[in-house]
Design an enzyme around this catalytic site. Structure first.
Site, PDB file in Angstrom:
ATOM      1  N   ASP A  32     -37.135 -24.358  -2.392  1.00  0.00           N
ATOM      2  CA  ASP A  32     -38.323 -24.469  -3.233  1.00  0.00           C
ATOM      3  C   ASP A  32     -37.906 -24.988  -4.615  1.00  0.00           C
ATOM      4  O   ASP A  32     -36.891 -24.580  -5.172  1.00  0.00           O
ATOM      5  CB  ASP A  32     -39.006 -23.098  -3.371  1.00  0.00           C
ATOM      6  CG  ASP A  32     -40.423 -23.217  -3.915  1.00  0.00           C
ATOM      7  OD1 ASP A  32     -41.370 -22.989  -3.123  1.00  0.00           O
ATOM      8  OD2 ASP A  32     -40.585 -23.557  -5.105  1.00  0.00           O
ATOM      9  N   ILE A  33     -38.704 -25.872  -5.172  1.00  0.00           N
ATOM     10  CA  ILE A  33     -38.383 -26.489  -6.466  1.00  0.00           C
ATOM     11  C   ILE A  33     -38.471 -25.480  -7.615  1.00  0.00           C
ATOM     12  O   ILE A  33     -37.844 -25.673  -8.666  1.00  0.00           O
ATOM     13  CB  ILE A  33     -39.328 -27.702  -6.709  1.00  0.00           C
ATOM     14  CG1 ILE A  33     -38.700 -28.697  -7.673  1.00  0.00           C
ATOM     15  CG2 ILE A  33     -40.696 -27.252  -7.193  1.00  0.00           C
ATOM     16  CD1 ILE A  33     -39.422 -30.037  -7.715  1.00  0.00           C
ATOM     17  N   GLU A  98     -51.087 -23.880  -2.640  1.00  0.00           N
ATOM     18  CA  GLU A  98     -51.065 -25.060  -3.519  1.00  0.00           C
ATOM     19  C   GLU A  98     -50.877 -26.356  -2.739  1.00  0.00           C
ATOM     20  O   GLU A  98     -51.464 -27.381  -3.083  1.00  0.00           O
ATOM     21  CB  GLU A  98     -49.916 -24.936  -4.532  1.00  0.00           C
ATOM     22  CG  GLU A  98     -50.151 -23.884  -5.590  1.00  0.00           C
ATOM     23  CD  GLU A  98     -48.913 -23.654  -6.442  1.00  0.00           C
ATOM     24  OE1 GLU A  98     -47.973 -24.470  -6.395  1.00  0.00           O
ATOM     25  OE2 GLU A  98     -48.892 -22.633  -7.149  1.00  0.00           O
ATOM     26  N   VAL A  99     -50.012 -26.310  -1.751  1.00  0.00           N
ATOM     27  CA  VAL A  99     -49.690 -27.539  -1.016  1.00  0.00           C
ATOM     28  C   VAL A  99     -50.356 -27.469   0.362  1.00  0.00           C
ATOM     29  O   VAL A  99     -50.071 -26.553   1.146  1.00  0.00           O
ATOM     30  CB  VAL A  99     -48.168 -27.708  -0.870  1.00  0.00           C
ATOM     31  CG1 VAL A  99     -47.853 -28.997  -0.109  1.00  0.00           C
ATOM     32  CG2 VAL A  99     -47.492 -27.714  -2.243  1.00  0.00           C
ATOM     33  N   HIS A 103     -46.695 -24.154   5.407  1.00  0.00           N
ATOM     34  CA  HIS A 103     -45.298 -23.828   5.077  1.00  0.00           C
ATOM     35  C   HIS A 103     -45.126 -22.330   5.038  1.00  0.00           C
ATOM     36  O   HIS A 103     -46.020 -21.594   4.633  1.00  0.00           O
ATOM     37  CB  HIS A 103     -44.883 -24.438   3.736  1.00  0.00           C
ATOM     38  CG  HIS A 103     -45.818 -24.156   2.604  1.00  0.00           C
ATOM     39  ND1 HIS A 103     -47.003 -24.844   2.442  1.00  0.00           N
ATOM     40  CD2 HIS A 103     -45.759 -23.274   1.583  1.00  0.00           C
ATOM     41  CE1 HIS A 103     -47.625 -24.396   1.370  1.00  0.00           C
ATOM     42  NE2 HIS A 103     -46.902 -23.427   0.834  1.00  0.00           N
ATOM     43  N   HIS A 105     -42.673 -19.523   3.265  1.00  0.00           N
ATOM     44  CA  HIS A 105     -41.652 -19.245   2.271  1.00  0.00           C
ATOM     45  C   HIS A 105     -40.672 -18.251   2.890  1.00  0.00           C
ATOM     46  O   HIS A 105     -41.088 -17.298   3.557  1.00  0.00           O
ATOM     47  CB  HIS A 105     -42.264 -18.560   1.043  1.00  0.00           C
ATOM     48  CG  HIS A 105     -43.283 -19.378   0.324  1.00  0.00           C
ATOM     49  ND1 HIS A 105     -43.032 -20.010  -0.873  1.00  0.00           N
ATOM     50  CD2 HIS A 105     -44.578 -19.665   0.620  1.00  0.00           C
ATOM     51  CE1 HIS A 105     -44.124 -20.631  -1.291  1.00  0.00           C
ATOM     52  NE2 HIS A 105     -45.083 -20.437  -0.396  1.00  0.00           N
TER      53      HIS A 105
END
Ligand code: 5GP
Length: 118
Positions: A32-33, A98-99, A103, A105
């Protein structure tokens, strides 16, 4: 409706770089960024699914298996299968997704506390 220009779609196409952790036919995993814990990795299916609602209704069985096995493979690669980890998916507005590409995590590498902070 899947947005082909979401950030993770661009990562899958190689248009945006990522710190790759693992890849196979069904999943891509990358750091994760903006990590929230010492280890914070995202595992995404390669197919175009907005979220779990979409995936659970429309994914093929082999894609569902591939994603779940991928989470297990990545957790073992990260070593958090030994120490414990949290796998978490945000689905839609109330969860703050958000995206708009499904996904999971993977959080770990340290004690991460209880589940929900409102
Ligand atoms: P969500 O809130 O949708 O469950 O989580 C989206 C996650 O994607 C966030 O933790 C955020 O830091 C991460 N993220 C957003 N943009 C990028 C990006 O361009 N690269 C990577 N590696 N992670 C991203």
């Amino acid at each position: 409706m899947y947005d082909k220009n979401n950030i993770f779609a661009k990562i899958l196409r190689g248009e945006i770089s990522c710190k790759k952790v693992y890849e196979d036919k069904f999943v891509l995993a990358f750091e994760d960024i903006n990590p929230q814990t010492k280890i914070h990795v995202l595992v995404i299916p390669k197919g175009e699914y907005v979220n779990m609602d979409d995936f659970s209704k429309n994914a093929k069985s082999i894609e569902i298996e591939g994603l779940i096995r991928g989470i297990g493979i990545v957790s073992a690669m990260l070593g958090v299968d030994k120490t414990g980890y949290r796998y978490l998916g945000n689905n839609g507005i109330d969860a703050g997704q958000e995206v708009p590409h499904l996904h999971f995590h993977i959080f770990g590498g340290e004690k991460i506390g209880k589940m929900i902070n409102k």
